[in-house]
Scaffold this motif. Structure first.
Motif, PDB file in Angstrom:
ATOM      1  N   GLN A  44      73.550  -1.504  -1.847  1.00 41.44           N
ATOM      2  CA  GLN A  44      74.068  -0.375  -1.283  1.00 41.44           C
ATOM      3  C   GLN A  44      74.777   0.959  -3.167  1.00 41.44           C
ATOM      4  O   GLN A  44      74.125   1.848  -3.577  1.00 41.44           O
ATOM      5  CB  GLN A  44      75.640  -0.144  -1.455  1.00 41.44           C
ATOM      6  N   ASN A  46      70.723   2.562  -2.266  1.00 40.18           N
ATOM      7  CA  ASN A  46      71.282   3.422  -1.055  1.00 40.18           C
ATOM      8  C   ASN A  46      72.721   3.551  -0.928  1.00 40.18           C
ATOM      9  O   ASN A  46      73.203   2.674  -0.236  1.00 40.18           O
ATOM     10  CB  ASN A  46      70.562   3.259   0.311  1.00 40.18           C
ATOM     11  N   PRO A  47      73.830   4.172  -1.106  1.00 36.69           N
ATOM     12  CA  PRO A  47      74.936   4.284  -1.160  1.00 36.69           C
ATOM     13  C   PRO A  47      75.474   4.490   0.286  1.00 36.69           C
ATOM     14  O   PRO A  47      76.809   3.516   0.798  1.00 36.69           O
ATOM     15  CB  PRO A  47      76.062   4.674  -2.316  1.00 36.69           C
ATOM     16  N   GLU A  48      74.943   5.210   0.972  1.00 39.63           N
ATOM     17  CA  GLU A  48      75.094   5.796   2.476  1.00 39.63           C
ATOM     18  C   GLU A  48      74.851   4.160   3.299  1.00 39.63           C
ATOM     19  O   GLU A  48      75.300   4.417   4.614  1.00 39.63           O
ATOM     20  CB  GLU A  48      74.184   6.289   3.061  1.00 39.63           C
ATOM     21  N   ALA A  49      73.510   3.465   2.690  1.00 38.88           N
ATOM     22  CA  ALA A  49      73.842   2.148   4.265  1.00 38.88           C
ATOM     23  C   ALA A  49      74.474   1.144   4.071  1.00 38.88           C
ATOM     24  O   ALA A  49      74.929   0.976   3.073  1.00 38.88           O
ATOM     25  CB  ALA A  49      72.030   1.329   3.214  1.00 38.88           C
ATOM     26  N   ASP A  50      74.568   0.327   5.102  1.00 34.20           N
ATOM     27  CA  ASP A  50      75.307  -0.452   5.913  1.00 34.20           C
ATOM     28  C   ASP A  50      74.767  -1.238   6.077  1.00 34.20           C
ATOM     29  O   ASP A  50      74.378  -1.788   7.192  1.00 34.20           O
ATOM     30  CB  ASP A  50      76.102   0.383   6.217  1.00 34.20           C
ATOM     31  N   ARG A  60      75.350  -4.631   9.300  1.00 33.99           N
ATOM     32  CA  ARG A  60      75.624  -3.165  10.259  1.00 33.99           C
ATOM     33  C   ARG A  60      75.054  -4.916  11.568  1.00 33.99           C
ATOM     34  O   ARG A  60      75.571  -5.227  12.107  1.00 33.99           O
ATOM     35  CB  ARG A  60      75.053  -2.581  10.680  1.00 33.99           C
TER      36      ARG A  60
END
Length: 89
Positions: free
Chosen positions: A62, A66-70, A73
């Motif tokens: 992140q 990509n700070p928006e990715a998780d 999950r």
């Protein structure tokens, strides 16, 4: 669910071709291992990964990509703990 490879759950609803296997390590931590029907060699190439390592890798991903990715999950510690608890009964 359980099969010859171990205890698992489907991390993507409606996609039985992806499984995440879980196990309790000797130190009490939880480890995960990914199996994909469309990529069977992944099982052999990637061993069991402790959850704390997945958390660290997720934070790094992140921060750097990509700070928006998780990325976590797929690796749900709550589901894993529930499966392991049920298996222990």
């Amino acid at each position: 669910m359980k099969d010859t490879l171990g205890l698992y759950y489907h991390p993507q609803a409606g996609n039985p071709g992806v499984r995440v296997y879980v196990r309790r390590e000797p130190d009490g931590s939880v480890a995960f291992r990914l199996w994909r029907q469309d990529l069977p060699e992944a099982w052999e190439r990637h061993g069991w990964v402790p959850y704390d390592v997945l958390e660290s890798a997720s934070r790094l991903y992140q921060a750097e990509r990509n700070p928006e990715a998780d990325p976590l999950r797929l690796y749900d510690i709550r589901v894993a703990e529930a499966l392991l608890q049920e298996e222990g009964r």
